[in-house]
Scaffold this motif. Sequence first.
Motif, PDB file in Angstrom:
ATOM      1  N   CYS A 175      24.839 -55.086  21.344  1.00  0.00           N
ATOM      2  CA  CYS A 175      23.500 -54.830  20.799  1.00  0.00           C
ATOM      3  C   CYS A 175      22.423 -54.892  21.887  1.00  0.00           C
ATOM      4  N   PRO A 176      21.642 -53.826  22.069  1.00  0.00           N
ATOM      5  CA  PRO A 176      20.654 -53.797  23.137  1.00  0.00           C
ATOM      6  C   PRO A 176      19.474 -54.744  22.919  1.00  0.00           C
ATOM      7  N   VAL A 177      19.290 -55.219  21.697  1.00  0.00           N
ATOM      8  CA  VAL A 177      18.163 -56.117  21.445  1.00  0.00           C
ATOM      9  C   VAL A 177      18.598 -57.499  20.949  1.00  0.00           C
TER      10      VAL A 177
ATOM     11  N   MET B 259      16.493 -61.133  19.218  1.00  0.00           N
ATOM     12  CA  MET B 259      16.699 -61.475  17.805  1.00  0.00           C
ATOM     13  C   MET B 259      16.673 -62.972  17.560  1.00  0.00           C
TER      14      MET B 259
ATOM     15  N   PRO C  40      23.445 -60.287  15.444  1.00  0.00           N
ATOM     16  CA  PRO C  40      24.151 -59.556  14.389  1.00  0.00           C
ATOM     17  C   PRO C  40      25.365 -60.251  13.760  1.00  0.00           C
TER      18      PRO C  40
ATOM     19  N   CYS D 154      16.203 -54.695  14.916  1.00  0.00           N
ATOM     20  CA  CYS D 154      17.269 -53.693  15.040  1.00  0.00           C
ATOM     21  C   CYS D 154      16.696 -52.294  15.240  1.00  0.00           C
ATOM     22  N   LEU D 155      17.293 -51.552  16.162  1.00  0.00           N
ATOM     23  CA  LEU D 155      16.799 -50.210  16.498  1.00  0.00           C
ATOM     24  C   LEU D 155      17.570 -49.115  15.782  1.00  0.00           C
ATOM     25  N   GLN D 156      18.573 -49.512  15.014  1.00  0.00           N
ATOM     26  CA  GLN D 156      19.452 -48.522  14.370  1.00  0.00           C
ATOM     27  C   GLN D 156      20.102 -47.605  15.413  1.00  0.00           C
ATOM     28  N   CYS D 157      20.569 -48.237  16.482  1.00  0.00           N
ATOM     29  CA  CYS D 157      21.223 -47.453  17.531  1.00  0.00           C
ATOM     30  C   CYS D 157      22.689 -47.206  17.209  1.00  0.00           C
ATOM     31  N   ILE D 158      23.217 -47.921  16.227  1.00  0.00           N
ATOM     32  CA  ILE D 158      24.572 -47.737  15.680  1.00  0.00           C
ATOM     33  C   ILE D 158      25.700 -48.172  16.631  1.00  0.00           C
ATOM     34  N   THR D 159      25.370 -48.807  17.734  1.00  0.00           N
ATOM     35  CA  THR D 159      26.425 -49.263  18.644  1.00  0.00           C
ATOM     36  C   THR D 159      27.374 -50.238  17.944  1.00  0.00           C
ATOM     37  N   CYS D 160      26.776 -51.203  17.233  1.00  0.00           N
ATOM     38  CA  CYS D 160      27.590 -52.198  16.536  1.00  0.00           C
ATOM     39  C   CYS D 160      28.555 -51.540  15.558  1.00  0.00           C
TER      40      CYS D 160
ATOM     41  N   ALA E 147      24.961 -51.550  11.242  1.00  0.00           N
ATOM     42  CA  ALA E 147      23.603 -51.009  11.230  1.00  0.00           C
ATOM     43  C   ALA E 147      23.161 -50.704   9.798  1.00  0.00           C
TER      44      ALA E 147
ATOM     45  N   PHE F 286      22.053 -53.818   8.126  1.00  0.00           N
ATOM     46  CA  PHE F 286      20.687 -54.170   8.527  1.00  0.00           C
ATOM     47  C   PHE F 286      19.677 -53.328   7.747  1.00  0.00           C
TER      48      PHE F 286
HETATM   49  S1  SF4 Z   1      22.165 -50.901  15.261  1.00  0.00           S
HETATM   50 FE1  SF4 Z   1      23.416 -52.709  15.750  1.00  0.00          FE
HETATM   51  S2  SF4 Z   1      23.583 -52.706  17.970  1.00  0.00           S
HETATM   52 FE2  SF4 Z   1      21.897 -51.334  17.461  1.00  0.00          FE
HETATM   53  S3  SF4 Z   1      20.048 -52.585  17.513  1.00  0.00           S
HETATM   54 FE3  SF4 Z   1      20.776 -52.640  15.404  1.00  0.00          FE
HETATM   55  S4  SF4 Z   1      22.091 -54.444  15.285  1.00  0.00           S
HETATM   56 FE4  SF4 Z   1      21.816 -53.987  17.459  1.00  0.00          FE
END
Ligand code: SF4
Lengths: 285, 179
Positions: free
Chosen positions: B31-33, B37, B41, B65-71, B82, B85
Motif C-alpha cells: 500500500c503506497p499510503v 494510515m 489495511p 486509501c487512494l483506490q490504487c487496487i494494489t492490495c 480496495a 475500503f
Molecule cells: S487500494 Fe489498497 S493499496 Fe491502494 S491505497 Fe487503498 S488500501 Fe492502499
Amino acid sequence: MATLTYYPGCSLKTSSKFYETSIKEVCSFYGIRLKELSDWSCCGASAAHTVDETLAHVLAARNIAMAEADGNHFFAPCSACYNRSKITNEKISKDKELREEINKLISPLQCLGTIEIKNIIEVFHDYVGIERIAREIQYDLSAIKVVPYYGCVLTRIPGVKTFDDVEDPVSMDTLLWAAGTKLVKWPFKMECCGAGKTLTNKDTTLRLSSKIMDMALTTGADMIVTSCPLCQMNLDLLPYLGKAEDNLPVLFLSEVFELALFGRLSGSGSHIIPVDGAVKKVKKK
Amino acid sequence: MDNLEFLHETEKVSGEKISTCYQCYKCTNGCPVAAEMDIVPHRIIRHIILGNKEKVLTSKSIWTCLQCITCSVRCPNDIDVARIFDALRKISVKEHCEADKDTWLFDSFFLDSVRKHGKLHELEAIMNYKLAKRDLFSDAKMGIGMFLKGRMGILPHNVKDRKQLREIFKKIVGERLGR
Ligand code: SF4
Ligand code: SF4
C-alpha cells in the motif's frame, strides 16, 4: 479501414484536450476511423463507485448501451473510463439480476454487456501492429530515453481478465520500442501517482508523484510516457504542487507516435513541464 | 468476538468474503499510503472480523486509501481489499461517523456536476468544493496555470438528454447529493 466507437470521456474534452488531438492525428495516419459516441455521458470515474455502486454501473451502462447498437469496438483512451466501462460491461454480461436492475433504470436503453472495450495500447497493437509501426516511422527517436508509466487502473481490474500482466505489464514497452525510442527499465511502471487526491490531499499527491519523477530522473530518462490522463496531469502539475525543479516532461503515448510520424507535438503548449528539450532530440530519418 | 453483524454487513455491501483473510500482511506491504494510515489495511480487515465497528468506521484510513487496487490484486485469497475500503466509506457516511469529509464532499460535487450536465464540468466541481471548504485561494495559482495552458474550461459540456439522466440520478441517489 477500421472503425472504432470512440468514447473520449470528460478529460479528453477538457484538461487533456491535447491528448484527443494527438490521438486523432495518429489514428488518421494509420487509417483508423474514430466515430465519437453520440451523446455520451461521464463514466462515473472513481467518484460514482465510492458514493453508490448502482450509480456507477448505470453511468457506464448508458454509454455501452448506446455503443452496442453499431457493434464496433469501444475505444476508451482514458484509463479510468476504460476501467469503469470494462467492469460494468463484464458484470452486466454475467449477472442477470444486475443486468435487469440497470436496464430498468436506463430504459428505454438496454445494455447487454456484449461490447469489446479497448484501451489505447490495445488499439495500437490490434489495429496497427508493431511491425507496421516500426516500418512506417518517419523520424528517428533513438536519442530519446523513455520510461513507460502505466499507472494503477489500466491493468488492476479485479475479477476481470486483463489484456496484460497486472503487476508487470509490457505492452506499452513494446509499442515504445517499435516507435524507435530508447526504452529504459525502471521499477515504477505501476506506482500510484496519488490519483484523485490532487485537491483533497495535495501532500499525498506531491509525495507520490515526486517519488515517480525522481526515480525517472535517476534512470537518466528524458521523458515519462503514460496513457492515463490523471497520471499525466498529476505528474505534469508537480511544479504547482510544490516540486519546482528537476522535472521531466510527461508525454501521452500517442504523442510519442506523433513525434515518430510527424516530428513535432501539436499539444506542446498544453504541457506544464516544458517538452522542447525532448522534442529537440528528434532527428529526421 | 460475538459481534458478527458488522462483518456480515461489510461483506454484504462490498460483496467480498472478508472472513477468508489469514493476515498475511500483503495488502499492507504494497500500500503506497500505509505510512499515512491510522490503521493499516490488514488490520482494518482484522478489526472487521472482530466486530470492532466503531474503530473501523471512524478510522481515517478508509479515506486515506487512494483506490490504487494494489492490495486487491495481491491478496492470496482474492479479497478485493480496495472494494472493502470503498464499502466502509459508504457505511461510515450512512452512520454519520466518517473521519474525513473532504473525499466524499469532492466526489459528491463531482457527481452533482455529472447529474446536471451529463459530463463533468471540472471548474464547477472544483469551485463548489473550494467554496464549501471556504478556501478559494490556496490552489488559485494552479487553476490559473491550468487555464492558461488551455486545460480548464469555463463552460460546461452538456448531454442532449439531460432530463433522462437527472431522472436516473433521482431514482438512485435522490435529488441532492452529499450532505
Ligand atoms: S487500494 Fe489498497 S493499496 Fe491502494 S491505497 Fe487503498 S488500501 Fe492502499
Ligand atoms: S492480503 Fe488478503 S489475506 Fe493477506 S492480510 Fe490482506 S486481506 Fe488478508
